[in-house]
Design a protein around this motif. Structure first.
Motif, PDB file in Angstrom:
ATOM      1  N   PRO A 193       0.826  -1.217   0.000  1.00  0.00           N
ATOM      2  CA  PRO A 193       0.000   0.000   0.000  1.00  0.00           C
ATOM      3  C   PRO A 193       0.857   1.263   0.000  1.00  0.00           C
ATOM      4  N   GLY A 194       0.275   2.329  -0.550  1.00  0.00           N
ATOM      5  CA  GLY A 194       0.839   3.662  -0.406  1.00  0.00           C
ATOM      6  C   GLY A 194       0.317   4.298   0.874  1.00  0.00           C
ATOM      7  N   TYR A 195       0.163   5.619   0.869  1.00  0.00           N
ATOM      8  CA  TYR A 195      -0.311   6.323   2.074  1.00  0.00           C
ATOM      9  C   TYR A 195      -1.806   6.019   2.274  1.00  0.00           C
ATOM     10  N   ILE A 196      -2.128   5.319   3.362  1.00  0.00           N
ATOM     11  CA  ILE A 196      -3.522   4.946   3.656  1.00  0.00           C
ATOM     12  C   ILE A 196      -3.948   5.647   4.953  1.00  0.00           C
ATOM     13  N   GLU A 197      -5.181   6.126   4.956  1.00  0.00           N
ATOM     14  CA  GLU A 197      -5.687   6.893   6.107  1.00  0.00           C
ATOM     15  C   GLU A 197      -6.025   5.951   7.267  1.00  0.00           C
ATOM     16  N   THR A 198      -5.094   5.800   8.187  1.00  0.00           N
ATOM     17  CA  THR A 198      -5.291   4.925   9.362  1.00  0.00           C
ATOM     18  C   THR A 198      -4.596   5.557  10.576  1.00  0.00           C
ATOM     19  N   PRO A 199      -4.844   4.997  11.763  1.00  0.00           N
ATOM     20  CA  PRO A 199      -4.163   5.522  12.970  1.00  0.00           C
ATOM     21  C   PRO A 199      -2.642   5.377  12.940  1.00  0.00           C
ATOM     22  N   LEU A 200      -2.116   4.519  12.055  1.00  0.00           N
ATOM     23  CA  LEU A 200      -0.643   4.408  11.937  1.00  0.00           C
ATOM     24  C   LEU A 200      -0.010   5.746  11.570  1.00  0.00           C
ATOM     25  N   GLN A 201      -0.813   6.630  10.985  1.00  0.00           N
ATOM     26  CA  GLN A 201      -0.272   7.914  10.507  1.00  0.00           C
ATOM     27  C   GLN A 201      -0.217   8.978  11.606  1.00  0.00           C
ATOM     28  N   ASP A 202      -0.493   8.594  12.862  1.00  0.00           N
ATOM     29  CA  ASP A 202      -0.543   9.577  13.958  1.00  0.00           C
ATOM     30  C   ASP A 202       0.742  10.396  14.097  1.00  0.00           C
TER      31      ASP A 202
END
Ligand SMILES: NC(=O)c1ccc[n+]([C@@H]2O[C@H](COP(=O)([O-])OP(=O)(O)OC[C@H]3O[C@@H](n4cnc5c(N)ncnc54)[C@H](O)[C@@H]3O)[C@@H](O)[C@H]2O)c1
Length: 257
Positions: A193-202
């Motif tokens: 995956p590329g940039y996916i909107e999830t809490p990992l991006q905090d």
């Protein structure tokens, strides 16, 4: 429906991409064992800020069976017990999605050896163990599928030394296992995956999010559903002759590279 009656395991399925994959597999008819450290979904700083329902609840709304298993995939005994329990509860196992993963947003300069090894123990050793102990089950299935979740970071730097190394390793482990189990009619593929909107991006700031937007050619970030639909494809009969392959789902991030 493409996956009617099949039994799937998704690791890290309470939140983010794993949740999206588990829900999309169920939307196509699969019953899903949800494996994670915690049953409640993570509420992120930027995404999934007010998410409440569990993955099991969402799957049951779709009319499929689902159960939660509290498992740390970096614990070998816990992984072995997980298979005993899931095979007792569901009878067989057709699809294994190795999604659970962690990221320590630090560079070579500031990451500790313990932090490095923690990432390896979940992203690489954990995926290895969940795959190793899946083999007796998926080999017995008529529809054996193993799907790893790597990252666009497998193909370049920028995610820190531990994360990028583990994600690159998964691409090669996919090919090796694909060759090993092909005669059993089991396929093994990896999604990056590329940039996916999830809490990992905090860990991102508004500035680094804007930079990631600029780097993504398609005009939006990815969602867990985008990765979920790709996993449904790889798990379906449409992909029965695809193995050892890397499917990049990144909104075009890697296209200019
Ligand atoms: N979000 C992205 O942009 C992105 C991009 C590329 C790849 N990925 C990969 O996708 C996967 C999922 O990422 P996400 O963004 O949904 O992350 P997330 O943090 O939102 O969710 C990860 C889930 O995995 C679970 N988990 C973590 N360690 C575990 C363990 N030891 N045992 C069992 N479960 C565990 C967490 O509890 C959480 O529910 C990861 O492998 C990640 O590296 C994410």
């Amino acid at each position: 429906m493409r996956l009617d009656g099949r039994i799937a395991i998704v690791t890290g399925a309470s939140s983010g991409i794993g949740r999206g994959i588990a829900i999309e597999l169920a939307r196509d008819g699969a019953n899903v064992a949800v494996v994670d450290l915690e049953e409640r979904p993570k509420q992120g700083k930027h995404y999934d800020t007010d998410i409440q329902s569990t993955t099991v609840e969402e799957i049951e709304k779709l009319g499929c069976e689902s159960m939660f298993y509290k498992v740390d995939i970096s614990d070998e005994d816990a992984v072995k017990d997980m298979y005993k329990q899931i095979s007792r509860d569901f009878g067989c196992i057709d699809i294994v999605v190795n999604n659970a993963g962690i990221l320590v947003p630090k560079n070579m300069d500031d990451i500790s050896v313990d932090e490095f090894e923690k990432v390896v123990s979940v992203n690489l050793t954990g995926t290895f163990m969940v795959t190793k102990y899946a083999l007796p089950y998926v080999k017995k299935s008529k529809f054996g599928r193993i799907i790893h979740i790597s990252s666009q970071q497998a193909f370049g730097g920028g995610g820190g030394p531990s994360y990028t190394a583990t994600k690159a390793a998964l691409v090669n482990m996919t090919k090796d296992t694909a060759v090993e189990v092909a005669s059993n009619n089991v396929t093994v593929n990896v999604i990056c995956p590329g940039y996916i909107e999830t809490p990992l991006q905090d860990y991102h700031t508004q500035e680094t999010i804007a930079e990631a937007k600029r780097r993504t050619p398609l005009p939006r970030f990815g969602t867990p559903k985008d990765i979920g639909r790709s996993a449904v494809f790889l798990a379906s009969d449409d992909a029965e002759w695809i193995t050892g392959t890397t499917l990049i789902v990144d909104g075009g991030w890697l296209a200019p590279v």
